[in-house]
Enzyme design. Structure first.
Site, short mmCIF file in Angstrom:
data_model
loop_
_atom_site.label_atom_id
_atom_site.label_comp_id
_atom_site.label_asym_id
_atom_site.label_seq_id
_atom_site.Cartn_x
_atom_site.Cartn_y
_atom_site.Cartn_z
N ASP A 345 -4.66 0.06 2.66
CA ASP A 345 -5.35 1.22 2.10
C ASP A 345 -6.21 1.88 3.17
O ASP A 345 -6.93 1.21 3.91
CB ASP A 345 -6.23 0.76 0.92
N GLU A 381 -1.28 3.24 4.88
CA GLU A 381 -1.65 4.53 4.30
C GLU A 381 -2.37 5.26 5.44
O GLU A 381 -3.53 4.94 5.74
CB GLU A 381 -2.59 4.36 3.10
#
Length: 706
Positions: A345, A381
């Site tokens: 993330d 990401e």
């Protein structure tokens, strides 16, 4: 109680069959107490006297699995210099392998009183009874004959899902295990995944996380889980069997059962920040252990936190012990929990050595040389909220990336935006402009149209604007520019023509996703018509709004069948999952035909003018099954059928011409998004040079038969 010196390594609580070793890093600590809790919640404190290289440690004979514990750290409380030690606060072990309970947000958890505020005197109230507890776990588990599937990237189909949301309402899963690790490994869940051809589930955060204070005050819950407090512990609320270490056993069972079905387990991990927030946040773990070591602080005013994540803090990844924590966590999940990869993330945050995103930061260097972590799937990401944080295409060669440009381009094409066809062609063929330059292959691109963050596929074709009122933030949360098209009416409608168009648009997106080079990622429930009623930021909606509604999904079986058919077409034909990029020229044995040819609807080859035409919305692409250069795993030449993909993004029907005999003499329908039912698609047989009408906003896939 006997207290032995123990060892400084490994960190955390380690049970060896006869007792447990406890070890905690703190450079700033002046004293450490280990706090043991019995079943009645009575605390017993053990002074830790041994310290080596800033690691405080002891060994307790006869202390074993199920024992709850925490730490208290004595040291300076001097926020102006970045120090926030307070022995009144019970602290969670950063290396806890299991956690019991839930933070109840009592005032004692904060370093200040609510009346005085952050600038007031130190809050001396004891937080022990309001704090979660770490749990000693047993490392022993019967893995039977578990073997990681090791699915090659080129053959991978990712399904992003949520442990609770996927199974919470599933009628074939026993109620007592719905929404849990056991539920996800139930045969009914696995059957659905295998029907779709899924080879890997990408689980939204399962590291132990905390319910945000401000959400709890508003009667909401952190559903997504991007609020980690325990990097080695599986989230306890997803356990159906208990929280005294049973969650570890249940998680391992889930992995074993998914592996037995040939499905890999990829974890969405949050190593960029923790649940402790900014200077106004609680003291739960690292803040009270060694704040200045664990967190990025403002250089000239260290009472404040650098925030590249929008959550209040950022981990100080350049500190050796923070790096050690992250790498130890990753290795633990691979070696002990048998997971197959990670999606990072806001990965750009991990690369920030100082203020800029540095591709060669210490973290990526460590991953590159690590013999365990470097061998699993690594997905970034590739952005964060800081300046220069959007880094699509800039990660090292070992990494794959969520391709945000793929999402945006495919959405724009099918909603009829005037954009260059060249961009669409690049995304369809693996985004070589982003990844080829540093030696990566098409599978570096994790292709997706939707994900947990944003509209579901159903909402993407049903809403123009977000509808996030239920989040209680006045509509200020969530992305406002969604590249969506509601097909003429906002939200639900009884207009059958609009309903039919929306279903066709869903098929367009799914077919494009599965027939693009790269790795397709499907967001859970998109194949079932899952809707969040226009809410594009369901992070705080742990309820029916975000869970898959399996009862309603029964009406969506045509879309499930279509998704399975598109996935099967990809799986059976290597021309859709090449390991190397197209070259645009002939390959030996291909009859002198290029490995890929771009055509106008008239079957003439595309010219520079065609590529630059902003208003063109239709094209065809010939994929030469005899033009695959790379051999198979045994070194044999790969030969496949050839295909013609006719894309009509225009709002009117377009006549396409089948190209000349040099491309193939006869063709038949392989997939047609204009057909509502897969098995009702018109099976057309076409000759070279024959015209065929491709309906508005549809994709026709033809397979060469002769």
């Amino acid at each position: 109680m006997q207290i032995w010196p123990g060892s400084a390594y490994p960190l955390g609580a380690t049970y060896d069959g006869g007792g447990t070793n406890f070890a905690l890093f703190s450079e700033v600590a002046e004293g450490v107490e280990l706090c043991l809790y019995d079943d009645a919640g009575v605390e017993e404190r053990v002074r830790v006297r041994e310290v080596d290289a800033f690691v405080w440690h002891c060994y307790l004979p006869n202390v074993g699995p199920g024992q709850r514990y925490g730490f208290r750290v004595h040291g300076p409380f001097d926020p102006s210099h970045g120090h926030r030690c307070n022995p009144a606060k019970l602290l969670l072990d950063p290396y806890a392998k299991a956690v019991e309970g839930e933070v109840d947000w009592d005032e004692s958890l904060f370093p200040y009183t609510f009346a005085a505020g952050p600038d007031g005197p130190v809050n001396e109230a004891d937080s022990g009874q309001h704090m979660v507890k770490a749990v000693v776990v047993s490392p022993f588990f019967d893995w039977a004959n578990d073997r990681p599937p090791h699915t090659p990237y080129a053959d991978t189909v990712v399904y992003e899902t949520h442990v609770k949301g996927f199974t919470e309402t599933h009628p074939l899963i026993p109620e007592e295990i719905r929404g849990t690790y056991a539920g996800l490994s139930h045969p009914a869940a696995i059957e659905h995944l295998t029907k779709l051809g899924v080879t890997a589930v990408e689980l939204m955060p399962v590291h132990q996380f905390v319910q945000d204070h401000y959400l709890v005050e508003r009667g909401l819950r952190n559903y997504w889980g991007y609020n980690t407090i325990g990097f080695l512990a599986p989230h306890n609320a997803y356990s159906s069997s208990g929280q005294r270490g049973q969650q570890v056993q249940e998680f391992k069972t889930m992995v074993r059962e998914l592996h037995a079905a040939g499905i890999e387990v990829i974890l969405d991990v949050v190593y960029n920040h923790t649940a402790e927030g900014n200077e106004k946040g609680p003291v739960l773990s690292m803040r009270g252990i060694d704040n200045a070591a664990y967190y990025r602080l403002v250089e000239d005013d260290p009472q404040y936190y650098m925030d590249y994540t929008g959550t209040g803090n950022s981990l100080r990844v350049r500190h050796p012990h923070v790096l050690q924590l992250i790498m130890d966590s990753l290795r633990y999940w691979v070696t002990e929990m048998h997971v197959d990869g990670f999606r990072f993330d806001l990965a750009s945050t991990l690369a920030r050595e100082f203020y800029d995103v540095d591709r060669l930061s210490a973290f990526f260097d460590l991953v590159q040389q690590d013999p365990v972590v470097s061998q699993v799937k690594l997905i970034a990401e590739p952005w964060d909220v800081g300046e220069g944080g959007y880094q699509v295409g800039n990660f090292p060669a070992l990494w794959t990336e969520w391709n945000g440009k793929y999402r945006d381009t495919v959405r724009d094409f099918w909603r009829g935006e005037e954009a260059g066809l060249g961009e669409f062609a690049s995304r369809l063929t693996g985004s070589s402009d982003l990844y080829e330059g540093n030696g990566r292959r098409p599978f570096a691109s994790i292709n997706f149209v939707t994900a947990h963050d944003g509209f579901t596929l159903h909402d993407l074709v049903s809403y123009h604007d977000k509808h996030n009122d239920a989040n209680g933030e006045g509509g200020n949360d969530g992305e406002s520019h969604n590249r969506s098209w509601n097909c003429g009416v906002e939200g639900p409608t009884d207009d059958l023509d609009i309903v039919a168009l929306r279903e066709q648009q869903k098929r367009n997106f799914i077919a494009t996703l599965f027939l693009s080079q790269g790795v397709p990622m499907l967001s859970h429930g998109d194949e079932l018509g899952r809707t969040q009623q226009g809410n594009n930021n369901g992070y705080c909606q742990d309820n029916a709004l975000t869970w898959i509604d399996w009862a309603a999904a029964e009406e969506e079986f045509p879309l499930v069948e279509f998704t399975a058919a598109a996935s099967r077409l990809r799986r059976e034909h290597p021309v859709f999952r090449r390991r190397r990029y197209f070259q645009g020229h002939p390959v030996r044995g291909s009859g002198g035909i290029d490995d890929i040819t771009w055509l106008r609807p008239s079957a003439e080859q595309m010219t520079d003018e065609d590529w630059e035409s902003g208003h063109a919305k239709s094209l065809a692409v010939f994929l030469n099954g005899d033009g695959i250069r790379e051999p198979d795993s045994r070194g044999e030449r790969v030969a496949d059928d050839s295909f013609l993909l006719c894309f009509n993004g225009h709002h009117e029907d377009i006549t396409f011409c089948v190209p000349g005999e040099e491309y193939g003499e006869r063709w038949e329908t392989a997939l047609d998004t204009a057909a509502p039912m897969v098995d009702e698609a018109e099976q057309r047989s076409l000759k070279a040079g024959e015209d065929i009408e491709v309906p508005a906003r549809s994709l026709l896939v033809l397979r060469r038969t002769v």
